[in-house]
Design an enzyme around this catalytic site. Structure first.
Site, PDB file in Angstrom:
ATOM      1  N   GLU A 122       0.773   8.010  -2.946  1.00 52.22           N
ATOM      2  CA  GLU A 122       1.538   7.654  -1.743  1.00 52.22           C
ATOM      3  C   GLU A 122       2.711   8.612  -1.544  1.00 52.22           C
ATOM      4  O   GLU A 122       2.987   9.039  -0.426  1.00 52.22           O
ATOM      5  CB  GLU A 122       2.021   6.206  -1.837  1.00 52.22           C
TER       6      GLU A 122
ATOM      7  N   HIS B 130       0.850  -1.186   0.000  1.00 49.13           N
ATOM      8  CA  HIS B 130       0.000   0.000   0.000  1.00 49.13           C
ATOM      9  C   HIS B 130       0.893   1.247   0.000  1.00 49.13           C
ATOM     10  O   HIS B 130       0.825   2.048  -0.905  1.00 49.13           O
ATOM     11  CB  HIS B 130      -0.947  -0.029   1.211  1.00 49.13           C
TER      12      HIS B 130
ATOM     13  N   HIS C  37       2.238  11.016   1.603  1.00 46.44           N
ATOM     14  CA  HIS C  37       3.065  10.560   2.729  1.00 46.44           C
ATOM     15  C   HIS C  37       4.552  10.890   2.555  1.00 46.44           C
ATOM     16  O   HIS C  37       5.198  11.360   3.495  1.00 46.44           O
ATOM     17  CB  HIS C  37       2.900   9.054   2.922  1.00 46.44           C
TER      18      HIS C  37
END
Ligand SMILES: *[C@@H]1O[C@H](CO)[C@@H](O)[C@H](O)[C@H]1NC(C)=O
Ligand SMILES: *[C@@H]1O[C@H](CO)[C@@H](O)[C@H](O)[C@H]1NC(C)=O
Ligand SMILES: *[C@@H]1O[C@H](CO)[C@@H](O)[C@H](O)[C@H]1NC(C)=O
Ligand SMILES: *[C@@H]1O[C@H](CO)[C@@H](O)[C@H](O)[C@H]1NC(C)=O
Length: 274
Positions: free
Chosen positions: A145, A81, A149
């Site tokens: 992502e 993920h 993040h």
């Protein structure tokens, strides 16, 4: 949002960099040996150089997916993920630097000669529309992502590098995520505990948690289920000494409890894997 012009300028810079296939993880002119020994989320991290220790988001999570519909990746492998930086208390920042929200991830990786990394990602870092991005491609997930993040990681800012080259820190983000994923064969861990995908058997939450906790040297990962009680994710937690890329990852506990039911957790076979 990153502008199209920025993307073009950035990509033309990569053309000269094809020999830089393996960026050095550490840069001694920025971080001393001592700096790189400070463990994130300890009192010492509060006063340390945040280019050398992750701060304030010193809790790193390598998160993995299991999905059965439509069934992505090999039937016996969990997929990635992302790699997320949480604050030490378990809450987390998102989308920290829009000027570095590079949308051309494939081009960046190719520009740095990272075809092996890209091949791994194409096989094992898959967008799962039921869990991650509705209607998204795998590359959309990689961008998401990184943007959400990766841009929040203090040790992956351009100022952390002595000789920074365009978007190099994003390459380090993807390389490190894959490095960690390679060392986390969650399917095998569960199988060794007798926990295998099945349409008929179900599992107790405690059995799942005990299995991944033992595989993780005592640190309890977060085990996540869908609302239907189907196992969908495992999140592996770390504190970190040194930088995100090439640092020492020290396993630790999840900050919040599993949402899976105590009994009857379903771990379903992947359908139509490809
Ligand atoms: C968690 O830590 C962050 C960063 O130190 C802080 O901004 C936030 O207020 C904290 N949240 C809670 C609920 O304590
Ligand atoms: C996904 O695609 C469908 C069909 O094209 C569309 O109706 C839906 O709004 C899209 N969802 C998102 C979140 O973009
Ligand atoms: C599990 O159930 C699905 C859907 O009914 C079916 O397609 C699949 O073949 C079954 N898998 C196994 C291993 O029995
Ligand atoms: C995780 O939590 C358990 C139970 O509270 C504790 O005994 C253990 O020391 C913790 N492990 C780590 C690595 O923090």
């Amino acid at each position: 949002m990153v502008s199209f012009r920025h993307v073009l300028l950035a990509s033309s810079a990569f053309l000269t960099l094809t020999s830089a296939t393996n960026p050095r993880p550490h840069d001694t002119s920025v971080c001393s040996r001592q700096d790189l020994k400070v463990l994130s989320c300890t009192p010492a991290a509060l006063t340390a150089n945040d280019r050398c220790v992750e701060s304030p988001s010193g809790l790193l999570l390598l998160t993995q997916l299991w999905n059965s519909d439509p069934g992505l990746g090999p039937p016996d492998r969990w997929t990635i993920h992302g790699l997320w930086p949480d604050y030490c208390n378990g809450s987390y920042p998102v989308s920290c630097d829009t000027s570095r929200a590079y949308s051309n991830i494939i081009e960046i990786l190719e520009g740095y000669g990272q075809s092996r990394l890209l091949n791994y990602m194409r096989k094992l870092w898959r967008n799962d529309p039921a869990i991650t991005l509705t209607n998204g491609t795998d590359a959309d997930l990689w961008y998401h992502e990184w943007e959400k993040h990766g841009t929040c990681m203090s040790t992956l800012r351009p100022s952390c590098y002595r000789s920074y080259t365009s978007a190099r820190e994003a390459v380090d983000y993807f390389a490190q995520t894959v490095f960690l994923d390679r060392r986390l064969p969650t399917y095998d861990y569960l199988a060794e505990c007798g926990i295998v995908p099945s349409n008929s058997s179900t599992y107790a939450r405690a059995a799942l948690e005990g299995c991944v906790r033992d595989a993780n040297g005592g640190g309890l990962p977060h085990v996540h289920c869908s609302r239907q009680g189907v196992l969908t994710e495992v999140w592996w937690y770390y504190h970190l000494a040194g930088r995100v890329k090439g640092g020492k990852y020290v396993r630790t506990n999840t900050t919040f409890p599993s949402n899976c039911p105590a009994e009857g957790v379903k771990y379903l076979p992947k359908l139509g894997s490809h």
